[in-house]
Design a protein around this motif. Sequence first.
Motif, PDB file in Angstrom:
ATOM      1  N   MET A   1      -9.912   3.463  -1.847  1.00 37.61           N
ATOM      2  CA  MET A   1      -9.543   2.424  -2.415  1.00 37.61           C
ATOM      3  C   MET A   1      -9.129   0.960  -1.404  1.00 37.61           C
ATOM      4  N   HIS A   2      -9.496   1.383  -0.152  1.00 40.77           N
ATOM      5  CA  HIS A   2      -9.353   0.272   0.702  1.00 40.77           C
ATOM      6  C   HIS A   2     -10.238   0.584   2.054  1.00 40.77           C
ATOM      7  N   VAL A   3     -11.273  -0.392   1.922  1.00 38.62           N
ATOM      8  CA  VAL A   3     -12.371  -0.366   3.032  1.00 38.62           C
ATOM      9  C   VAL A   3     -12.533  -1.826   3.357  1.00 38.62           C
ATOM     10  N   HIS A   4     -13.075  -2.031   4.490  1.00 36.77           N
ATOM     11  CA  HIS A   4     -13.758  -3.367   4.808  1.00 36.77           C
ATOM     12  C   HIS A   4     -14.889  -3.087   5.307  1.00 36.77           C
ATOM     13  N   LEU A   5     -16.063  -3.170   4.480  1.00 37.93           N
ATOM     14  CA  LEU A   5     -17.667  -2.902   4.566  1.00 37.93           C
ATOM     15  C   LEU A   5     -18.101  -3.805   5.871  1.00 37.93           C
TER      16      LEU A   5
ATOM     17  N   ILE B   1      -7.684  -8.954  -6.460  1.00 44.21           N
ATOM     18  CA  ILE B   1      -7.225 -10.088  -5.390  1.00 44.21           C
ATOM     19  C   ILE B   1      -6.202  -9.378  -4.408  1.00 44.21           C
ATOM     20  N   LYS B   2      -6.648  -9.851  -3.053  1.00 39.46           N
ATOM     21  CA  LYS B   2      -6.031  -9.142  -2.053  1.00 39.46           C
ATOM     22  C   LYS B   2      -5.221 -10.166  -1.502  1.00 39.46           C
ATOM     23  N   ILE B   3      -3.758  -9.733  -1.408  1.00 41.75           N
ATOM     24  CA  ILE B   3      -2.999 -10.685  -0.598  1.00 41.75           C
ATOM     25  C   ILE B   3      -2.236  -9.684   0.512  1.00 41.75           C
TER      26      ILE B   3
ATOM     27  N   GLU C   1      -0.709  -1.475   0.038  1.00 40.68           N
ATOM     28  CA  GLU C   1      -1.714  -1.137   1.118  1.00 40.68           C
ATOM     29  C   GLU C   1      -0.758  -0.895   2.415  1.00 40.68           C
ATOM     30  N   HIS C   2      -0.888   0.258   2.761  1.00 38.76           N
ATOM     31  CA  HIS C   2      -0.321   0.604   4.023  1.00 38.76           C
ATOM     32  C   HIS C   2       1.340   1.193   3.543  1.00 38.76           C
ATOM     33  N   GLY C   3       2.109   0.108   3.099  1.00 36.25           N
ATOM     34  CA  GLY C   3       3.490   0.449   2.533  1.00 36.25           C
ATOM     35  C   GLY C   3       4.339   1.224   3.864  1.00 36.25           C
TER      36      GLY C   3
ATOM     37  N   THR D   1      -8.248   4.325   2.990  1.00 35.06           N
ATOM     38  CA  THR D   1      -8.323   4.642   4.485  1.00 35.06           C
ATOM     39  C   THR D   1      -8.277   3.523   5.186  1.00 35.06           C
ATOM     40  N   ASP D   2      -8.599   2.301   4.788  1.00 39.54           N
ATOM     41  CA  ASP D   2      -8.789   1.236   5.803  1.00 39.54           C
ATOM     42  C   ASP D   2      -9.975   1.118   6.584  1.00 39.54           C
ATOM     43  N   SER D   3     -10.866   1.741   6.115  1.00 43.12           N
ATOM     44  CA  SER D   3     -12.355   2.027   6.960  1.00 43.12           C
ATOM     45  C   SER D   3     -12.892   0.720   7.251  1.00 43.12           C
TER      46      SER D   3
HETATM   47 ZN   LIG Z   1      -7.167  -3.357   5.321  1.00 43.40          ZN
END
Ligand SMILES: [Zn+2]
Length: 434
Positions: free
Chosen positions: A90-94, A214-216, A275-277, A348-350
Amino acid sequence: MFTFKSSMTTIALLVSAALSPSVLADTSVIHAGELLVVAGEAPLKKQTLVITDGKISALKSGFVAASNFANDAQLIDLSSSFVMPGLMDMHVHLQGELGPNNDSEMVNMSDADTLMKSAYFAKKTLMAGFTTVRDLGSSAEQSYALRDGIKRGWVEGPTIVAAGSSVAVTGGHGDVDGMAPDLMELHTAKTVCDGPYDCRRATRRAIKFGADVIKITSTGGVLSDTDTGTGQQMADDEIKEVVDTAHSLGRKVASHAHAAAGINAALRAGVDSIEHGSYANEESIKLFKKGGAYLVPTLMAGDTVVNLAKTTNFMSPEIKAKAIRVGGDMIENFKRSYKADVKIAYGTDSGVSKHGTNAREAELMFEAGMTPQDILVSATLHAADLIGKSKSLGTLEVGKVADIIATDASPLNDIKELLDVDFVMKSGKVVKQQ
Ligand SMILES: [Zn+2]
């Protein structure tokens, strides 16, 4: 003798043959040694899974011959493997990977280069067994092109739920920093906003151009050089306006958030995931449970930045110190949220960590005390729910999309099995088989 009647019969036969499923359909049959149909339930031994035109069409106990389902059905022998739903991150930056060359790449690489690179990372992600991802913050146009190219079958990759560029405040995390002014001007996303009305515009703009979610960024980030550190940066009224606008247009909202004030402001505004929290407190836990938002822990991001801060020299001293502090704190706070039964979705924030190593998050979650069963739930059922796709993804029940992976042995006994996925099927098509 040729008669009108017999020719009509022939045509009728041909038409019915062409329309009958056994001729038109593309059928494959998996013999699964162990099959996890729904994470959280017990896996079943010796099962036959039938896939027709990209979807799961039948499930039978025992190993049933492929010819029972269609003359041309293809048999996939996974009779000594553990078979389960494809994993979801649920969290990547490709579009990138954190490293010393990030700044020069922004100057040297064209948008087309970035797109090619993101296709390479997308394939790596799929080969690691991740059949669906949320891309939370990337250059919008290329991110949507990659998503749509994969959907059309032009390139191989996971199904992408794309945010495009973040809705972020001027000078905050999600905006650009650390560059010459003219370069900052060039790289500032059109979704950077100030004040509730401008952030309403930014949200509508993101959706108009293709954002699925939407990502904030309600707080500062580890890797941005701002004086607020990891404190709240978006004002309460800005967050609220973005959430209301996104929800009214049928989009969910994911908020990057480290400090408790920013986590709690986002939760009160009704975001769908945090995200992260990293610094969630007692109040955050109450708000998580009241509103039903998911926590996406991204322990890998913490782990990666701590390692990079200790072993490389490309971060500023301020960022290094922040990375070591936040990375360490993330794990302890994750433990507390997990114990308090906050709903957790795998992420993961990959892009901070290396693409294709997404399963390392499972190992970190396990080390922090999460059970293998709960980890698999977070990466399948919970992830599917978070993106609003529980009807089509997340389990191997009849009617679902055939996103399927296999490992040598059960990750329920050894979570490290997820690090070595041997078989990947995406929408009924085998993309990896060892
Ligand atoms: Zn991220």
